[in-house]
Design a protein around this motif. Sequence first.
Motif, PDB file in Angstrom:
ATOM      1  N   VAL A  41       0.673  -1.426  -0.020  1.00  0.00           N
ATOM      2  CA  VAL A  41       0.099   0.019  -0.043  1.00  0.00           C
ATOM      3  C   VAL A  41       0.831   1.463   0.578  1.00  0.00           C
ATOM      4  CG1 VAL A  41       0.030   0.563   2.189  1.00  0.00           C
ATOM      5  CG2 VAL A  41      -2.523   0.907   0.726  1.00  0.00           C
ATOM      6  N   ASN A  42       0.615   2.148  -0.980  1.00  0.00           N
ATOM      7  CA  ASN A  42       1.512   2.987  -0.323  1.00  0.00           C
ATOM      8  C   ASN A  42       0.501   4.713  -1.266  1.00  0.00           C
ATOM      9  OD1 ASN A  42       0.264   3.400  -3.264  1.00  0.00           O
ATOM     10  ND2 ASN A  42       1.980   2.800  -4.579  1.00  0.00           N
ATOM     11  N   VAL A  43      -0.835   5.238  -0.614  1.00  0.00           N
ATOM     12  CA  VAL A  43      -1.545   5.856  -0.070  1.00  0.00           C
ATOM     13  C   VAL A  43      -1.970   5.824   1.395  1.00  0.00           C
ATOM     14  CG1 VAL A  43      -2.068   5.581  -2.858  1.00  0.00           C
ATOM     15  CG2 VAL A  43      -4.132   4.456  -0.814  1.00  0.00           C
ATOM     16  N   ASP A  44      -2.547   7.280   1.732  1.00  0.00           N
ATOM     17  CA  ASP A  44      -2.862   6.722   2.899  1.00  0.00           C
ATOM     18  C   ASP A  44      -3.772   6.694   3.394  1.00  0.00           C
ATOM     19  OD1 ASP A  44      -0.157   8.855   3.455  1.00  0.00           O
ATOM     20  OD2 ASP A  44      -1.436  10.649   3.552  1.00  0.00           O
ATOM     21  N   ALA A  45      -3.760   6.253   4.085  1.00  0.00           N
ATOM     22  CA  ALA A  45      -5.976   5.890   5.064  1.00  0.00           C
ATOM     23  C   ALA A  45      -6.397   7.160   4.807  1.00  0.00           C
ATOM     24  CB  ALA A  45      -5.462   5.674   6.646  1.00  0.00           C
ATOM     25  N   PRO A  46      -7.768   6.095   4.148  1.00  0.00           N
ATOM     26  CA  PRO A  46      -8.896   7.589   4.081  1.00  0.00           C
ATOM     27  C   PRO A  46      -9.073   8.556   5.436  1.00  0.00           C
ATOM     28  CG  PRO A  46      -9.341   5.036   3.335  1.00  0.00           C
ATOM     29  CD  PRO A  46      -8.729   5.215   4.055  1.00  0.00           C
ATOM     30  N   SER A  47      -9.016   9.519   5.029  1.00  0.00           N
ATOM     31  CA  SER A  47      -9.259  10.696   6.103  1.00  0.00           C
ATOM     32  C   SER A  47     -11.099  10.845   6.440  1.00  0.00           C
ATOM     33  CB  SER A  47      -8.464  11.732   5.701  1.00  0.00           C
ATOM     34  OG  SER A  47      -9.369  12.614   4.947  1.00  0.00           O
ATOM     35  N   PHE A  50     -16.615   7.798   7.489  1.00  0.00           N
ATOM     36  CA  PHE A  50     -17.184   8.093   7.132  1.00  0.00           C
ATOM     37  C   PHE A  50     -17.378   6.900   5.705  1.00  0.00           C
ATOM     38  CE2 PHE A  50     -18.657  10.664  10.823  1.00  0.00           C
ATOM     39  CZ  PHE A  50     -18.718   9.995  11.704  1.00  0.00           C
ATOM     40  N   ASP A  51     -16.453   6.796   5.238  1.00  0.00           N
ATOM     41  CA  ASP A  51     -16.816   6.715   4.032  1.00  0.00           C
ATOM     42  C   ASP A  51     -15.728   4.782   4.134  1.00  0.00           C
ATOM     43  OD1 ASP A  51     -15.474   5.599   1.090  1.00  0.00           O
ATOM     44  OD2 ASP A  51     -14.247   7.271   0.941  1.00  0.00           O
ATOM     45  N   PHE A  52     -16.427   3.898   4.883  1.00  0.00           N
ATOM     46  CA  PHE A  52     -16.940   2.383   4.783  1.00  0.00           C
ATOM     47  C   PHE A  52     -16.018   1.859   3.717  1.00  0.00           C
ATOM     48  CE2 PHE A  52     -20.252   4.407   7.566  1.00  0.00           C
ATOM     49  CZ  PHE A  52     -19.543   4.334   8.702  1.00  0.00           C
ATOM     50  N   VAL A  53     -16.202   2.150   2.675  1.00  0.00           N
ATOM     51  CA  VAL A  53     -15.732   1.560   1.446  1.00  0.00           C
ATOM     52  C   VAL A  53     -14.357   1.703   1.314  1.00  0.00           C
ATOM     53  CG1 VAL A  53     -16.183   1.347  -0.955  1.00  0.00           C
ATOM     54  CG2 VAL A  53     -18.315   1.030   0.011  1.00  0.00           C
ATOM     55  N   ALA A  54     -13.971   2.751   1.486  1.00  0.00           N
ATOM     56  CA  ALA A  54     -12.596   3.196   0.899  1.00  0.00           C
ATOM     57  C   ALA A  54     -11.869   2.606   2.060  1.00  0.00           C
ATOM     58  CB  ALA A  54     -12.476   4.824   1.266  1.00  0.00           C
ATOM     59  N   LYS A  55     -12.291   2.457   3.029  1.00  0.00           N
ATOM     60  CA  LYS A  55     -11.685   2.326   4.767  1.00  0.00           C
ATOM     61  C   LYS A  55     -11.261   0.487   4.562  1.00  0.00           C
ATOM     62  CE  LYS A  55     -11.250   2.640   9.583  1.00  0.00           C
ATOM     63  NZ  LYS A  55     -11.982   1.461  10.640  1.00  0.00           N
ATOM     64  N   ALA A  56     -12.636   0.031   3.998  1.00  0.00           N
ATOM     65  CA  ALA A  56     -12.179  -1.251   4.111  1.00  0.00           C
ATOM     66  C   ALA A  56     -11.587  -1.681   2.825  1.00  0.00           C
ATOM     67  CB  ALA A  56     -13.932  -1.976   3.837  1.00  0.00           C
ATOM     68  N   LYS A  57     -11.393  -1.181   1.542  1.00  0.00           N
ATOM     69  CA  LYS A  57     -10.216  -0.969   0.497  1.00  0.00           C
ATOM     70  C   LYS A  57      -9.123  -0.936   0.717  1.00  0.00           C
ATOM     71  CE  LYS A  57     -12.238  -0.221  -3.661  1.00  0.00           C
ATOM     72  NZ  LYS A  57     -12.959   0.655  -4.718  1.00  0.00           N
TER      73      LYS A  57
END
Length: 85
Positions: A41-47, A50-57
């Motif tokens: 993984v080479n990106v920051d965690a979603p900020s 409440f963006d559960f999809v992005a967090k799960a991915k």
Amino acid sequence: MDLHQQFEQAVADSKELSEKPSNDTLLQLYSLYKQASEGDVNVDAPSNPFDFVAKAKYEAWDALKGKSKEAAMQEYIDLVSKLKS
């Protein structure tokens, strides 16, 4: 056919499955694809909490940290083969 060609074929096949896989399986396909194509993984965690999809991915991809691109490709190929049958 070498591993990269098999992977590209599996990616194409995954878009033509007769049934839509479960969300868990889609998440597994996503994370294996990202690990195989980009590595760890080479990106920051979603900020947005409440963006559960992005967090799960993000978490699914992050869980594969350290897995080689080749191993991720093979697992992706195997998973798509299983879904096709």
